[in-house]
Design a protein around this motif. Structure first.
Motif, PDB file in Angstrom:
ATOM      1  N   SER A 128       0.826  -1.204   0.000  1.00  0.00           N
ATOM      2  CA  SER A 128       0.000   0.000   0.000  1.00  0.00           C
ATOM      3  C   SER A 128       0.860   1.253   0.000  1.00  0.00           C
ATOM      4  N   VAL A 129       2.112   1.114   0.434  1.00  0.00           N
ATOM      5  CA  VAL A 129       3.016   2.252   0.468  1.00  0.00           C
ATOM      6  C   VAL A 129       3.974   2.249  -0.718  1.00  0.00           C
ATOM      7  N   LEU A 130       4.440   1.055  -1.104  1.00  0.00           N
ATOM      8  CA  LEU A 130       5.582   0.993  -2.003  1.00  0.00           C
ATOM      9  C   LEU A 130       5.276   0.506  -3.404  1.00  0.00           C
ATOM     10  N   ALA A 131       4.247  -0.285  -3.603  1.00  0.00           N
ATOM     11  CA  ALA A 131       4.042  -0.856  -4.932  1.00  0.00           C
ATOM     12  C   ALA A 131       3.775   0.229  -5.955  1.00  0.00           C
ATOM     13  N   GLY A 132       4.412   0.052  -7.112  1.00  0.00           N
ATOM     14  CA  GLY A 132       4.190   0.995  -8.192  1.00  0.00           C
ATOM     15  C   GLY A 132       4.987   2.267  -8.078  1.00  0.00           C
ATOM     16  N   LEU A 133       5.800   2.422  -7.015  1.00  0.00           N
ATOM     17  CA  LEU A 133       6.615   3.617  -6.866  1.00  0.00           C
ATOM     18  C   LEU A 133       8.009   3.361  -7.404  1.00  0.00           C
ATOM     19  N   PRO A 134       8.673   4.392  -7.925  1.00  0.00           N
ATOM     20  CA  PRO A 134      10.028   4.209  -8.424  1.00  0.00           C
ATOM     21  C   PRO A 134      11.020   4.031  -7.293  1.00  0.00           C
ATOM     22  N   LEU A 135      12.154   3.383  -7.611  1.00  0.00           N
ATOM     23  CA  LEU A 135      13.245   3.315  -6.651  1.00  0.00           C
ATOM     24  C   LEU A 135      13.764   4.722  -6.375  1.00  0.00           C
ATOM     25  N   PRO A 136      14.385   4.920  -5.207  1.00  0.00           N
ATOM     26  CA  PRO A 136      14.956   6.238  -4.913  1.00  0.00           C
ATOM     27  C   PRO A 136      15.907   6.688  -6.008  1.00  0.00           C
ATOM     28  N   GLY A 137      15.726   7.915  -6.470  1.00  0.00           N
ATOM     29  CA  GLY A 137      16.596   8.466  -7.492  1.00  0.00           C
ATOM     30  C   GLY A 137      16.154   8.171  -8.904  1.00  0.00           C
ATOM     31  N   LEU A 138      15.068   7.396  -9.080  1.00  0.00           N
ATOM     32  CA  LEU A 138      14.592   7.070 -10.416  1.00  0.00           C
ATOM     33  C   LEU A 138      13.282   7.792 -10.682  1.00  0.00           C
ATOM     34  N   ILE A 139      12.968   7.906 -11.960  1.00  0.00           N
ATOM     35  CA  ILE A 139      11.711   8.520 -12.380  1.00  0.00           C
ATOM     36  C   ILE A 139      10.816   7.440 -12.942  1.00  0.00           C
ATOM     37  N   ALA A 140       9.584   7.353 -12.473  1.00  0.00           N
ATOM     38  CA  ALA A 140       8.647   6.382 -13.026  1.00  0.00           C
ATOM     39  C   ALA A 140       8.171   6.880 -14.376  1.00  0.00           C
ATOM     40  N   MET A 141       8.497   6.110 -15.420  1.00  0.00           N
ATOM     41  CA  MET A 141       8.206   6.573 -16.769  1.00  0.00           C
ATOM     42  C   MET A 141       6.947   5.938 -17.346  1.00  0.00           C
ATOM     43  N   SER A 142       6.368   4.942 -16.645  1.00  0.00           N
ATOM     44  CA  SER A 142       5.243   4.241 -17.235  1.00  0.00           C
ATOM     45  C   SER A 142       3.935   4.685 -16.614  1.00  0.00           C
ATOM     46  N   THR A 143       2.840   4.298 -17.245  1.00  0.00           N
ATOM     47  CA  THR A 143       1.512   4.532 -16.705  1.00  0.00           C
ATOM     48  C   THR A 143       0.829   3.200 -16.471  1.00  0.00           C
ATOM     49  N   LEU A 144       1.634   2.185 -16.132  1.00  0.00           N
ATOM     50  CA  LEU A 144       1.086   0.862 -15.918  1.00  0.00           C
ATOM     51  C   LEU A 144       0.267   0.817 -14.639  1.00  0.00           C
ATOM     52  N   SER A 145      -0.690  -0.101 -14.633  1.00  0.00           N
ATOM     53  CA  SER A 145      -1.461  -0.383 -13.434  1.00  0.00           C
ATOM     54  C   SER A 145      -1.672  -1.877 -13.367  1.00  0.00           C
ATOM     55  N   TRP A 146      -1.676  -2.407 -12.151  1.00  0.00           N
ATOM     56  CA  TRP A 146      -1.784  -3.846 -11.972  1.00  0.00           C
ATOM     57  C   TRP A 146      -2.908  -4.157 -11.009  1.00  0.00           C
ATOM     58  N   ALA A 147      -3.497  -5.323 -11.205  1.00  0.00           N
ATOM     59  CA  ALA A 147      -4.640  -5.721 -10.399  1.00  0.00           C
ATOM     60  C   ALA A 147      -4.323  -6.942  -9.565  1.00  0.00           C
ATOM     61  N   ALA A 148      -5.308  -7.388  -8.796  1.00  0.00           N
ATOM     62  CA  ALA A 148      -5.339  -8.638  -8.035  1.00  0.00           C
ATOM     63  C   ALA A 148      -5.056  -8.483  -6.561  1.00  0.00           C
ATOM     64  N   PRO A 149      -5.746  -7.590  -5.848  1.00  0.00           N
ATOM     65  CA  PRO A 149      -6.419  -6.397  -6.350  1.00  0.00           C
ATOM     66  C   PRO A 149      -5.409  -5.289  -6.617  1.00  0.00           C
ATOM     67  N   THR A 150      -5.725  -4.363  -7.489  1.00  0.00           N
ATOM     68  CA  THR A 150      -4.775  -3.333  -7.939  1.00  0.00           C
ATOM     69  C   THR A 150      -4.181  -2.567  -6.762  1.00  0.00           C
ATOM     70  N   PRO A 151      -2.851  -2.343  -6.710  1.00  0.00           N
ATOM     71  CA  PRO A 151      -1.866  -2.953  -7.584  1.00  0.00           C
ATOM     72  C   PRO A 151      -1.157  -4.104  -6.890  1.00  0.00           C
ATOM     73  N   PHE A 152      -1.843  -4.816  -5.981  1.00  0.00           N
ATOM     74  CA  PHE A 152      -1.208  -5.802  -5.139  1.00  0.00           C
ATOM     75  C   PHE A 152      -1.050  -7.136  -5.848  1.00  0.00           C
ATOM     76  N   PRO A 153       0.155  -7.730  -5.786  1.00  0.00           N
ATOM     77  CA  PRO A 153       0.265  -9.104  -6.256  1.00  0.00           C
ATOM     78  C   PRO A 153      -0.398 -10.060  -5.268  1.00  0.00           C
ATOM     79  N   VAL A 154      -0.727 -11.237  -5.736  1.00  0.00           N
ATOM     80  CA  VAL A 154      -1.261 -12.294  -4.897  1.00  0.00           C
ATOM     81  C   VAL A 154      -0.245 -13.423  -4.873  1.00  0.00           C
ATOM     82  N   ASP A 155       0.060 -13.933  -3.674  1.00  0.00           N
ATOM     83  CA  ASP A 155       1.029 -15.002  -3.510  1.00  0.00           C
ATOM     84  C   ASP A 155       0.325 -16.354  -3.444  1.00  0.00           C
ATOM     85  N   TYR A 156       0.894 -17.342  -4.143  1.00  0.00           N
ATOM     86  CA  TYR A 156       0.388 -18.710  -4.116  1.00  0.00           C
ATOM     87  C   TYR A 156       1.480 -19.627  -3.603  1.00  0.00           C
ATOM     88  N   LEU A 157       1.129 -20.529  -2.699  1.00  0.00           N
ATOM     89  CA  LEU A 157       2.092 -21.482  -2.185  1.00  0.00           C
ATOM     90  C   LEU A 157       2.556 -22.421  -3.287  1.00  0.00           C
TER      91      LEU A 157
END
Length: 378
Positions: free
Chosen positions: A10-39
């Motif tokens: 909720s804080v970090l996903a989709g944010l650029p690394l320090p010192g970088l510029i986010a150049m994309s307009t991507l968005s991700w779901a499951a639920p957006t923008p969280f990945p889902v982990d499977y064992l």
């Protein structure tokens, strides 16, 4: 079992690394923008994504080095996956590929086993289940694996990188799911990931292998009879660990994409169409990049790149500019020790934007990020 990763993302996903510029307009779901982990199983390090049942839905096959198993997770068609079906492997499974190896129209699996020097073949039943593995000797410390036709007979062959003896091995297929004895070729020190594609335009697959110990990639060209010539060696960056092939500048010629774990970058070597390559175009990716995959992530018709970064437990998405260069990364947190990254359509929705799956080698899961196609402008 699926597990949502909410708090950190909720804080970090989709944010650029320090010192970088986010150049994309991507968005991700499951639920957006969280990945889902499977064992999966302990220590998942490699993965294949393909339709293993013939239902048009992407499935996952994961090599688990922690307990010497292979996990098959069948897709439900909505972006979620069923609990894993477990198969035994050899010692230290480190690479996996899906391919119809016996010509029956059903997807089969091959797995490299680093600590018993074998590659195993599991023939598919067509319903997501597989027969018991049959081992073949490869080389010392087999890791990277590809299954493609290297001899021009329309029968898949196996190519294996052997990290302990500095070679690659080719096992020619007989067409019935069995393979001939391995033929070794000297590559370079500590070969790891393999890329495969037609580099000369002759219709036969060639090979490229990342040599981790000396910052190079070795290119082997096929002679058309299952033998290889070369290698020609190209400098990439320090500690190349992942390699793949894609057409990144729109000229219908295959290019090389290599991750450099030593300096947190990804290098693109544009192909000249005659089996040679141009000097690398290098872009920052993230700390400790390992696996790399090309895909179509924003629907603009240009090939993009996804990279797993072990140094900060992220996956980076670098959009292609269409000329072989890449934009700065958009970064998403996944799980501990991301290693392999794969692109595929996990929802069978006919959309031309790929989803992403990442193995988390310091845990026992695979993270799935679904592409929110409605939020990704063309």
């Amino acid at each position: 079992m699926a597990r949502h990763r909410y708090l950190r993302l909720s804080v970090l996903a989709g944010l650029p690394l320090p010192g970088l510029i986010a150049m994309s307009t991507l968005s991700w779901a499951a639920p957006t923008p969280f990945p889902v982990d499977y064992l999966t199983g302990p220590g998942p390090v490699a993965m294949a994504t393909d339709d293993l049942t013939g239902d048009g839905v992407g499935d996952l096959a994961v090599a688990n080095t922690g307990n010497n198993t292979l996990s098959v997770l069948l897709g439900r068609g909505d972006g979620t996956f069923r609990p894993p079906i477990i198969y035994p492997t050899g010692s230290g499974p480190s690479g996996v590929r899906a391919k119809d190896l016996d010509g029956d129209g059903r997807m089969d699996l091959a797995v490299t086993n680093r600590y018993d020097d074998t590659v195993m073949v599991l023939l598919g039943r067509g319903d997501g289940r597989f027969r018991l593995p049959v081992p073949y000797l490869a080389g010392s410390g087999p890791a990277g694996l590809r299954a493609e036709d290297l001899s021009g007979d329309d029968v898949p062959d196996l190519a294996v990188s052997n990290g302990f003896d500095g070679t690659i091995s080719v096992l020619l297929g007989n067409g019935d799911g069995t393979f001939q004895p391995a033929v070794p070729y000297v590559s370079g020190p500590s070969p790891s990931s393999l890329g495969v594609g037609d580099f000369t335009g002759d219709g036969i697959a060639d090979l490229a292998v990342a040599n981790t110990a000396n910052g190079t990639v070795s290119v082997f060209l096929s002679n058309g009879d299952g033998t290889l010539r070369g290698p020609e060696v190209y400098v990439t960056g320090p500690g190349p660990s992942g390699a793949t092939v894609g057409k990144l500048n729109g000229d219908d010629t295959n290019d090389l994409v290599v991750t450099n774990a030593g300096n947190g970058t990804v290098s693109v070597l544009l192909g000249n169409g005659d089996g040679t390559f141009q000097p690398p175009i290098t872009t920052i990716s993230g700390p400790g990049p390992t696996g790399v995959e090309t895909g179509e992530f924003n629907g603009d018709g240009r090939r993009d790149v996804a990279v797993a970064n072990q140094g900060n437990e992220t996956v980076s998405v670098l959009l292609g500019n269409g000329d072989g260069s890449l934009q700065l990364p958009r970064v998403y947190i996944v799980g501990p020790g991301p290693s392999a990254v794969k692109a595929g359509d996990f929802r069978a929705d006919g959309d031309d934007r790929d989803d992403i799956a990442v193995t988390n080698s310091r845990g026992a899961t695979v993270s799935v990020l679904l592409n929110s196609s409605g939020d990704c402008p063309p």
